[in-house]
Write an enzyme that holds these catalytic residues in place. Structure first.
Site, mmCIF file in Angstrom:
data_model
loop_
_atom_site.group_PDB
_atom_site.id
_atom_site.type_symbol
_atom_site.label_atom_id
_atom_site.label_comp_id
_atom_site.label_asym_id
_atom_site.label_seq_id
_atom_site.Cartn_x
_atom_site.Cartn_y
_atom_site.Cartn_z
ATOM 1 N N ASP A 90 0.867 -1.169 0.000
ATOM 2 C CA ASP A 90 0.000 0.000 0.000
ATOM 3 C C ASP A 90 0.909 1.226 0.000
ATOM 4 O OD1 ASP A 90 0.891 -0.219 2.712
ATOM 5 O OD2 ASP A 90 -0.672 1.191 3.249
ATOM 6 N N GLY A 92 1.095 3.733 2.090
ATOM 7 C CA GLY A 92 1.441 4.316 3.397
ATOM 8 C C GLY A 92 0.488 5.422 3.786
ATOM 9 N N ASP A 263 -8.544 -7.171 0.135
ATOM 10 C CA ASP A 263 -7.601 -7.328 1.248
ATOM 11 C C ASP A 263 -8.317 -6.945 2.525
ATOM 12 O OD1 ASP A 263 -7.062 -4.172 1.036
ATOM 13 O OD2 ASP A 263 -6.192 -4.912 2.918
ATOM 14 N N CYS A 301 -13.374 -28.230 5.803
ATOM 15 C CA CYS A 301 -12.117 -27.519 5.572
ATOM 16 C C CYS A 301 -10.950 -28.491 5.568
ATOM 17 C CB CYS A 301 -11.907 -26.457 6.653
ATOM 18 S SG CYS A 301 -10.375 -25.517 6.452
ATOM 19 N N CYS A 303 -7.701 -27.492 5.995
ATOM 20 C CA CYS A 303 -6.495 -26.865 6.554
ATOM 21 C C CYS A 303 -5.907 -27.733 7.651
ATOM 22 C CB CYS A 303 -6.811 -25.465 7.086
ATOM 23 S SG CYS A 303 -7.509 -25.416 8.740
ATOM 24 N N CYS A 306 -8.018 -28.073 10.826
ATOM 25 C CA CYS A 306 -9.234 -28.882 10.690
ATOM 26 C C CYS A 306 -8.920 -30.346 10.474
ATOM 27 C CB CYS A 306 -10.095 -28.351 9.559
ATOM 28 S SG CYS A 306 -10.813 -26.746 9.953
ATOM 29 N N HIS A 332 -6.572 -21.167 9.712
ATOM 30 C CA HIS A 332 -7.866 -21.679 9.256
ATOM 31 C C HIS A 332 -8.676 -20.570 8.564
ATOM 32 C CE1 HIS A 332 -11.861 -23.357 9.067
ATOM 33 N NE2 HIS A 332 -12.265 -22.249 9.667
HETATM 34 O O1 0WW Z 1 -9.151 4.599 0.072
HETATM 35 C C1 0WW Z 1 -8.225 3.876 0.492
HETATM 36 N N1 0WW Z 1 -6.948 4.102 0.076
HETATM 37 C C2 0WW Z 1 -5.919 3.334 0.536
HETATM 38 N N2 0WW Z 1 -6.076 2.338 1.395
HETATM 39 C C3 0WW Z 1 -7.337 2.068 1.871
HETATM 40 C C4 0WW Z 1 -7.490 1.035 2.833
HETATM 41 C C5 0WW Z 1 -6.313 0.190 3.303
HETATM 42 C C6 0WW Z 1 -6.373 -1.157 2.608
HETATM 43 N N3 0WW Z 1 -5.529 -2.148 3.310
HETATM 44 C C7 0WW Z 1 -4.121 -1.807 3.346
HETATM 45 C C8 0WW Z 1 -3.361 -2.822 4.160
HETATM 46 C C9 0WW Z 1 -1.904 -2.734 3.810
HETATM 47 C C10 0WW Z 1 -1.103 -3.737 4.605
HETATM 48 C C11 0WW Z 1 -1.321 -3.590 6.089
HETATM 49 C C12 0WW Z 1 -2.777 -3.565 6.484
HETATM 50 C C13 0WW Z 1 -3.610 -2.623 5.655
HETATM 51 C C14 0WW Z 1 -8.766 0.805 3.353
HETATM 52 N N4 0WW Z 1 -9.190 -0.070 4.318
HETATM 53 C C15 0WW Z 1 -10.509 0.139 4.452
HETATM 54 N N5 0WW Z 1 -11.299 -0.515 5.343
HETATM 55 C C16 0WW Z 1 -10.740 -1.443 6.328
HETATM 56 C C17 0WW Z 1 -10.196 -0.686 7.497
HETATM 57 C C18 0WW Z 1 -9.092 -0.992 8.218
HETATM 58 C C19 0WW Z 1 -8.838 -0.081 9.275
HETATM 59 C C20 0WW Z 1 -9.764 0.928 9.350
HETATM 60 S S1 0WW Z 1 -10.912 0.738 8.096
HETATM 61 N N6 0WW Z 1 -10.975 1.086 3.609
HETATM 62 C C21 0WW Z 1 -9.885 1.531 2.912
HETATM 63 C C22 0WW Z 1 -9.739 2.528 1.950
HETATM 64 C C23 0WW Z 1 -8.459 2.815 1.445
#
Ligand code: 0WW
Length: 369
Positions: A90, A92, A263, A301, A303, A306, A332
């Site tokens: 991602d 950051g 994700d 499952c 895994c 399981c 799991h």
């Molecule tokens: O617009 C967005 N732009 C960028 N990232 C977003 C993310 C993080 C996605 N997972 C990253 C991962 C990278 C590796 C480490 C973990 C995260 C989101 N996560 C959520 N909801 C779940 C939520 C999680 C926490 C609060 S809401 N909506 C999101 C919207 C955006």
């Protein structure tokens, strides 16, 4: 490279193959989250064994510790983590925007305080791409702003316009050809702002597109209206990544709307908290019932948990605070989601996705009030 080929369609749901430098992957897919370069408590071999394909790593955390230079010294995330990949990082930005660090957002970028030592850290479109290039993921994400929820319409509009300007800066700075940069469509839950973000983002023709700004507390109806609107207007010949989603029912619904990649920290986090995912809903392994149950978490499952353990044994491990418990429940739950999308892919190939999804949901929600 980054060739995305649809192999079957059922309604708006589709199966596809996606070619990355470190392997061709099958979609729809769930991507395990490895925040600090590891999917907590799960080894690379276990990840591969349960059918994981792309694993996520977190630019924010790895920037602060151990730093991109050390990861680069290992040839990137696969050398550092011994997981052969593919990897997605991602940008950051999300951690900084949403997790409330003391931070200042300007047109230039974002300055924030490290949660580790309080030091001041700077991220910008250019710095984010520079770090992600050093981390060496196969797919990197544009540096965007995910507006908080709720937010004023005017804020969401100004934010999406800045996210587009940041996208252009990311692409201008990007120097590696062996990494796909996915752009991110914003616009909150407003169809006209989603349209404005689409109109401004699509011309960049990135190898993939993410649907951002959702799953931040807006509620399911509004989230799905926005996913429906956006997914339908993204090019069908490129992967669609719904960020931060999600629960099993969200994957089933998202796939029906044409989403290819997901994700979420949910399966591993809820596993660590003692909850197991099954087709009959989520099982609370902390409660008393499992302690005398000599059956597996899920008889369907395959895994390791399981196949080898009873619910009674796992409930014992949880109560004894043994470290095998969070490991096995996380394993799991990841396998459950990988099996869920494997079954979804099979239903799409048989052109019966809607029937399969309804049947799955009837069983999954029967257990729930
Ligand atoms: O617009 C967005 N732009 C960028 N990232 C977003 C993310 C993080 C996605 N997972 C990253 C991962 C990278 C590796 C480490 C973990 C995260 C989101 N996560 C959520 N909801 C779940 C939520 C999680 C926490 C609060 S809401 N909506 C999101 C919207 C955006």
């Amino acid at each position: 490279m980054f060739d995305f080929q649809i192999t079957a369609q059922s309604g708006r749901a589709r199966t596809a193959t996606f070619v990355t430098p470190r392997g061709t992957v099958q979609t729809p897919m769930f991507m395990p989250v490895g925040t600090q370069g590891t999917v907590k408590g799960i080894s690379p071999q276990e990840l591969t064994d349960i059918g994981s394909q792309i694993v996520l790593a977190n630019t924010y955390h790895l920037l602060l510790r151990p730093g991109p230079e050390l990861v680069a010294a290992h040839g990137g995330l696969p050398g550092f983590t011994a997981y052969p990949g593919p990897f997605l990082t991602d940008s950051g930005g999300f951690q900084v925007m949403s997790l409330g660090h003391m931070r200042r957002i300007t047109e230039e970028g974002v300055t924030f305080k490290s949660h580790l030592d309080g030091s001041s850290v700077y991220l910008s479109p250019e710095r984010s791409v520079e770090v992600q290039q050093a981390l060496g993921a196969d797919i990197i994400m544009a540096f965007d702003e995910c507006p908080p929820y709720p937010a004023e319409r005017e804020y969401i509009q100004a934010s999406l316009e800045r996210t587009v300007r940041w996208l252009e800066r990311c692409l201008t700075f990007k120097s590696r050809e062996d990494q796909a940069l996915f752009s991110i469509v914003q616009g909150g839950v407003h169809a006209d702002l989603r349209q404005q973000s689409l109109d401004a983002t699509l011309p960049f023709a990135t190898p993939g597109f993410a649907i951002g700004g959702l799953a931040v507390g807006e509620g399911k109806t509004e989230m799905y209206e926005a996913v429906d609107y956006t997914a339908a207007r993204l090019p069908s010949g490129k992967p669609r990544y719904l960020m931060g989603v999600g629960h099993p029912e969200d994957l089933v619904a998202g796939i029906a709307l044409g989403v290819d990649m997901f994700d979420c920290v949910y399966p591993t986090r809820t596993g660590r908290f003692g909850y197991a995912l099954t087709d009959d809903g989520r099982v609370n392994m902390n409660s008393s019932a499992p302690r005398s149950d000599l059956g597996p978490i899920d008889p369907e499952c395959d895994c390791y948990a399981c196949r080898h353990y009873t619910r009674a044994y796992l409930a014992h491990l949880i109560r004894a605070e043994e470290m095998l418990a969070p490991r096995m429940l996380s394993l799991h739950n990841l396998r459950y989601l990988h099996r869920l999308v494997e079954r979804a892919r099979a239903a799409i190939r048989e052109d019966r996705y809607a029937e399969w999804a309804i049947c799955w949901a009837e069983r999954y929600f029967k257990g729930k009030n």
